[in-house]
Enzyme design. Structure first.
Site, PDB file in Angstrom:
ATOM      1  N   GLU A 102       6.379 -46.173  16.435  1.00  0.00           N
ATOM      2  CA  GLU A 102       7.127 -45.807  17.582  1.00  0.00           C
ATOM      3  C   GLU A 102       6.512 -44.792  18.215  1.00  0.00           C
ATOM      4  O   GLU A 102       7.105 -44.674  18.712  1.00  0.00           O
ATOM      5  CB  GLU A 102       8.160 -45.861  17.405  1.00  0.00           C
ATOM      6  CG  GLU A 102       8.790 -47.748  17.171  1.00  0.00           C
ATOM      7  CD  GLU A 102      10.229 -48.631  17.014  1.00  0.00           C
ATOM      8  OE1 GLU A 102       9.936 -47.524  18.389  1.00  0.00           O
ATOM      9  OE2 GLU A 102      10.562 -49.068  16.899  1.00  0.00           O
ATOM     10  N   ALA A 120       1.203 -40.470  17.040  1.00  0.00           N
ATOM     11  CA  ALA A 120       0.534 -41.556  17.362  1.00  0.00           C
ATOM     12  C   ALA A 120      -1.149 -41.196  16.867  1.00  0.00           C
ATOM     13  O   ALA A 120      -2.074 -41.750  16.035  1.00  0.00           O
ATOM     14  CB  ALA A 120      -0.024 -42.482  18.384  1.00  0.00           C
ATOM     15  N   GLY A 121      -1.700 -39.925  17.633  1.00  0.00           N
ATOM     16  CA  GLY A 121      -3.079 -39.334  17.984  1.00  0.00           C
ATOM     17  C   GLY A 121      -3.684 -38.841  16.416  1.00  0.00           C
ATOM     18  O   GLY A 121      -5.057 -39.282  15.747  1.00  0.00           O
ATOM     19  N   CYS A 172       3.327 -70.135 -10.454  1.00  0.00           N
ATOM     20  CA  CYS A 172       3.722 -71.769  -9.006  1.00  0.00           C
ATOM     21  C   CYS A 172       2.105 -72.644  -9.693  1.00  0.00           C
ATOM     22  O   CYS A 172       3.182 -73.640  -9.512  1.00  0.00           O
ATOM     23  CB  CYS A 172       3.245 -71.188  -7.847  1.00  0.00           C
ATOM     24  SG  CYS A 172       4.605 -69.743  -7.145  1.00  0.00           S
ATOM     25  N   HIS A 191       9.411 -68.470  -4.512  1.00  0.00           N
ATOM     26  CA  HIS A 191       8.075 -68.411  -3.996  1.00  0.00           C
ATOM     27  C   HIS A 191       8.133 -69.272  -3.303  1.00  0.00           C
ATOM     28  O   HIS A 191       9.427 -70.623  -3.580  1.00  0.00           O
ATOM     29  CB  HIS A 191       7.165 -68.353  -4.929  1.00  0.00           C
ATOM     30  CG  HIS A 191       6.353 -66.793  -5.552  1.00  0.00           C
ATOM     31  ND1 HIS A 191       5.659 -66.938  -6.340  1.00  0.00           N
ATOM     32  CD2 HIS A 191       7.392 -65.724  -5.605  1.00  0.00           C
ATOM     33  CE1 HIS A 191       6.151 -65.505  -6.692  1.00  0.00           C
ATOM     34  NE2 HIS A 191       6.520 -65.475  -6.357  1.00  0.00           N
ATOM     35  N   GLU A 202       6.555 -72.050  -3.235  1.00  0.00           N
ATOM     36  CA  GLU A 202       6.455 -73.265  -4.098  1.00  0.00           C
ATOM     37  C   GLU A 202       7.513 -74.028  -4.493  1.00  0.00           C
ATOM     38  O   GLU A 202       7.861 -74.785  -4.747  1.00  0.00           O
ATOM     39  CB  GLU A 202       4.983 -73.577  -5.000  1.00  0.00           C
ATOM     40  CG  GLU A 202       3.614 -73.156  -4.364  1.00  0.00           C
ATOM     41  CD  GLU A 202       3.633 -71.325  -3.817  1.00  0.00           C
ATOM     42  OE1 GLU A 202       4.461 -70.733  -3.310  1.00  0.00           O
ATOM     43  OE2 GLU A 202       2.625 -71.060  -4.655  1.00  0.00           O
ATOM     44  N   ALA A 208       6.446 -36.484  34.053  1.00  0.00           N
ATOM     45  CA  ALA A 208       6.425 -35.511  33.844  1.00  0.00           C
ATOM     46  C   ALA A 208       7.556 -34.239  33.261  1.00  0.00           C
ATOM     47  O   ALA A 208       7.570 -32.993  32.647  1.00  0.00           O
ATOM     48  CB  ALA A 208       5.369 -34.856  35.430  1.00  0.00           C
ATOM     49  N   LEU A 250      16.422 -46.430  16.108  1.00  0.00           N
ATOM     50  CA  LEU A 250      15.279 -46.530  14.701  1.00  0.00           C
ATOM     51  C   LEU A 250      15.374 -48.173  13.927  1.00  0.00           C
ATOM     52  O   LEU A 250      14.561 -48.911  13.515  1.00  0.00           O
ATOM     53  CB  LEU A 250      14.012 -45.624  14.540  1.00  0.00           C
ATOM     54  CG  LEU A 250      14.034 -44.773  15.113  1.00  0.00           C
ATOM     55  CD1 LEU A 250      13.003 -43.346  14.224  1.00  0.00           C
ATOM     56  CD2 LEU A 250      13.356 -45.532  16.314  1.00  0.00           C
TER      57      LEU A 250
HETATM   58  N1  LIG Z   1       6.997 -44.754  26.097  1.00  0.00           N
HETATM   59  C1  LIG Z   1       6.637 -44.539  24.225  1.00  0.00           C
HETATM   60  O1  LIG Z   1       6.252 -45.892  24.053  1.00  0.00           O
HETATM   61  C2  LIG Z   1       7.225 -43.562  23.280  1.00  0.00           C
HETATM   62  C3  LIG Z   1       7.038 -43.762  22.800  1.00  0.00           C
HETATM   63  C4  LIG Z   1       7.466 -42.604  21.384  1.00  0.00           C
HETATM   64  C5  LIG Z   1       7.763 -41.603  22.555  1.00  0.00           C
HETATM   65  N2  LIG Z   1       7.798 -41.656  23.411  1.00  0.00           N
HETATM   66  C6  LIG Z   1       7.853 -39.652  24.232  1.00  0.00           C
HETATM   67  O2  LIG Z   1       6.851 -39.020  23.747  1.00  0.00           O
HETATM   68  C7  LIG Z   1       7.600 -37.781  23.859  1.00  0.00           C
HETATM   69  C8  LIG Z   1       7.363 -37.210  22.141  1.00  0.00           C
HETATM   70  O3  LIG Z   1       5.941 -37.171  22.181  1.00  0.00           O
HETATM   71  P1  LIG Z   1       4.327 -35.702  21.046  1.00  0.00           P
HETATM   72  O4  LIG Z   1       3.812 -36.620  21.599  1.00  0.00           O
HETATM   73  O5  LIG Z   1       5.089 -34.783  22.226  1.00  0.00           O
HETATM   74  O6  LIG Z   1       6.280 -35.955  19.681  1.00  0.00           O
HETATM   75  P2  LIG Z   1       6.222 -37.345  18.879  1.00  0.00           P
HETATM   76  O7  LIG Z   1       4.424 -37.107  18.682  1.00  0.00           O
HETATM   77  O8  LIG Z   1       6.722 -38.100  18.842  1.00  0.00           O
HETATM   78  O9  LIG Z   1       5.888 -36.099  17.379  1.00  0.00           O
HETATM   79  C9  LIG Z   1       4.610 -34.667  17.204  1.00  0.00           C
HETATM   80  C10 LIG Z   1       4.995 -33.697  16.392  1.00  0.00           C
HETATM   81  O10 LIG Z   1       5.327 -34.406  15.461  1.00  0.00           O
HETATM   82  C11 LIG Z   1       4.644 -33.500  13.721  1.00  0.00           C
HETATM   83  N3  LIG Z   1       3.802 -33.881  13.168  1.00  0.00           N
HETATM   84  C12 LIG Z   1       3.856 -33.792  11.930  1.00  0.00           C
HETATM   85  N4  LIG Z   1       2.795 -34.394  11.114  1.00  0.00           N
HETATM   86  C13 LIG Z   1       1.805 -34.841  11.898  1.00  0.00           C
HETATM   87  C14 LIG Z   1       0.528 -34.749  11.996  1.00  0.00           C
HETATM   88  N5  LIG Z   1      -0.169 -35.426  11.291  1.00  0.00           N
HETATM   89  N6  LIG Z   1       0.000 -34.975  13.329  1.00  0.00           N
HETATM   90  C15 LIG Z   1       0.505 -34.523  14.415  1.00  0.00           C
HETATM   91  N7  LIG Z   1       2.093 -34.112  14.593  1.00  0.00           N
HETATM   92  C16 LIG Z   1       2.528 -34.665  13.588  1.00  0.00           C
HETATM   93  C17 LIG Z   1       4.355 -32.651  14.857  1.00  0.00           C
HETATM   94  O11 LIG Z   1       5.646 -31.439  14.963  1.00  0.00           O
HETATM   95  P3  LIG Z   1       5.993 -30.647  13.573  1.00  0.00           P
HETATM   96  O12 LIG Z   1       4.819 -30.534  12.699  1.00  0.00           O
HETATM   97  O13 LIG Z   1       6.437 -29.449  14.202  1.00  0.00           O
HETATM   98  O14 LIG Z   1       6.982 -31.762  12.777  1.00  0.00           O
HETATM   99  C18 LIG Z   1       3.841 -32.570  16.137  1.00  0.00           C
HETATM  100  O15 LIG Z   1       3.987 -31.899  17.053  1.00  0.00           O
HETATM  101  C19 LIG Z   1       8.748 -37.759  24.312  1.00  0.00           C
HETATM  102  O16 LIG Z   1       9.068 -37.473  25.651  1.00  0.00           O
HETATM  103  C20 LIG Z   1       8.918 -39.295  24.694  1.00  0.00           C
HETATM  104  O17 LIG Z   1      10.439 -39.346  25.088  1.00  0.00           O
HETATM  105  C21 LIG Z   1       7.705 -42.342  24.260  1.00  0.00           C
END
Ligand SMILES: NC(=O)c1ccc[n+]([C@@H]2O[C@H](COP(=O)([O-])OP(=O)(O)OC[C@H]3O[C@@H](n4cnc5c(N)ncnc54)[C@H](OP(=O)(O)O)[C@@H]3O)[C@@H](O)[C@H]2O)c1
Length: 365
Positions: free
Chosen positions: A290, A296-297, A88, A54, A56, A167, A207
């Site tokens: 990431e 992320a939603g 410690c 640790h 300390e 897009a 990654l």
């Molecule tokens: N600029 C940036 O920071 C950044 C970072 C990352 C990605 N991107 C871009 O983002 C795009 C991809 O994003 P995306 O939204 O299509 O994909 P995503 O968020 O990477 O993956 C979505 C998929 O994850 C799976 N999933 C598993 N558990 C889930 C849950 N609890 N809720 C929702 N989905 C879940 C689902 O598919 P399954 O259930 O079929 O597995 C879902 O379709 C690409 O164009 C990439 O280049 C940009």
């Protein structure tokens, strides 16, 4: 009131603690500075890796006999338990330290009580010096102890109009080389880096950490419900770092080269709380999420985002996916409001760090 010398020593201890980020899980990061009666620093240390000494102990070793009658500044309450290393609090007492100042109390029920042990042995104890700074430096570990799940930092790179891809789906490179290098630092600080199957399909991301000497590689995690996005030859399957593919309980998996964890399904994809439970059980205390926007939603909807780091590039696209997809928020009163904790220029970009206020608790799947 704290003396300037106390503040200087504790600030140094906080700096030292940060050197352990990404390498100490499931333990906290801790820094320690020992000063003698004239205020000279005689020992410094930080917790470098789980199972190692640790902070300390490192500082006491450096101080040697000069620890007698000295003051020890520690970012976290000295531990009171015998884990893989000795307590410690006892080490400080045995070395003859006469005063201990710590910043943050230890919330871990197994380790707490160090301050009482020190006091009982006649050591003068002070608490709370630079508490906010020390807490911020240890936020991943503290969050994991308080909530029983890893700390989640969601990172994205967007144009100034909030788009993370064009897009047509192309997205390389929205942010600058400087921002991308900064992301490697965030990866190095995390125990696990997580992406969704959509990102795995679109970007074939690697990654792993690159360009940081001595970095401990994080666990690479792809959330791939049907086990169809990560294919043989995917970059995430190389040997640069360990990889875990999270799939549904009933998914048919035919993939070599990565560990697989089976999780319950949610209304869409996999259960976010179950994923975090599984990672926590493996000793993961901090997650760098990431993206992409869909996953992320889901994390935001589950109340499982503790910090947001957005890299905003001075670029406009006007169309293309937004940084965050549906997060279960349908009206303005439900908006997740954040406190901005930092804004920094990174090359041509702006890095904005923010945290939900107050820290959201984990909701259902
Ligand atoms: N600029 C940036 O920071 C950044 C970072 C990352 C990605 N991107 C871009 O983002 C795009 C991809 O994003 P995306 O939204 O299509 O994909 P995503 O968020 O990477 O993956 C979505 C998929 O994850 C799976 N999933 C598993 N558990 C889930 C849950 N609890 N809720 C929702 N989905 C879940 C689902 O598919 P399954 O259930 O079929 O597995 C879902 O379709 C690409 O164009 C990439 O280049 C940009």
């Amino acid at each position: 009131m704290a003396q300037q010398a106390d503040i200087t020593a504790m600030r140094r201890a906080v700096e030292l603690a940060a050197r352990g980020l990404g390498a100490t899980s499931p333990n906290p990061v801790v820094g320690c500075v020992i000063t003698d009666a004239s205020g000279d620093v005689v020992g410094e240390g930080f917790h470098q890796r789980a199972g190692g000494p640790h902070a300390e102990v490192h500082a006491l070793r450096e101080a040697g006999g000069r620890a007698r009658g000295a003051t020890a500044y520690v970012t976290l309450e000295p531990c009171n338990h015998t884990g893989r290393t000795g307590p410690c609090a006892q080490a400080l007492i045995a070395a003859g330290v006469s005063r201990v100042v710590y910043a943050v109390g230890d919330p871990n029920p197994q380790a707490t009580g160090g301050a009482d042990t020190l006091r009982a042995a006649g050591v003068e104890v002070g608490q709370g010096l630079l508490e906010a700074e020390a807490e911020a430096g240890n936020i991943a570990w503290l969050t994991s102890v308080r909530h029983g799940r890893p700390f989640v930092r969601w990172k994205y790179a967007a144009t100034l109009d909030g788009r993370i891809a064009a897009a047509d789906g192309t997205s390389r490179w929205i942010s600058s080389a400087e921002s991308r290098a900064d992301v490697h630092r965030l990866r190095a600080e995390a125990d696990a880096v997580v992406v969704g199957s959509g990102t795995a399909r679109a970007d074939d991301p690697h990654l792993a950490v690159r360009g940081i000497d001595g970095a401990v590689q994080p666990l690479r995690v792809v959330v791939d419900t049907e086990a169809t996005a990560v294919k043989p030859g995917a970059r995430v399957l190389d040997d640069a770092a360990p990889t875990l593919i999270a799939v549904a309980d009933d998914a048919a998996v035919s993939l070599d080269g990565a560990e697989v964890v089976r999780l319950p399904r949610a209304a869409r994809g996999l259960s976010v709380p179950a994923l975090l439970d599984a990672l926590h059980a493996r000793g993961v205390r901090s997650v760098l999420l990431e993206g992409g926007p869909t996953l992320a939603g889901a994390f935001v909807a589950a109340g499982a985002v503790d910090q947001v780091v957005g890299y905003l590039a001075p670029v406009l696209l006007g169309a293309g996916p937004n940084a965050l997809a549906d997060a279960g928020i349908s009206t303005i009163t439900e908006a997740l409001r954040l406190d901005v904790t930092e804004t920094v220029r990174v090359g041509p970009d702006l890095r904005v760090t923010a945290a939900p206020h107050p820290t959201a608790t984990l909701k259902g799947a």
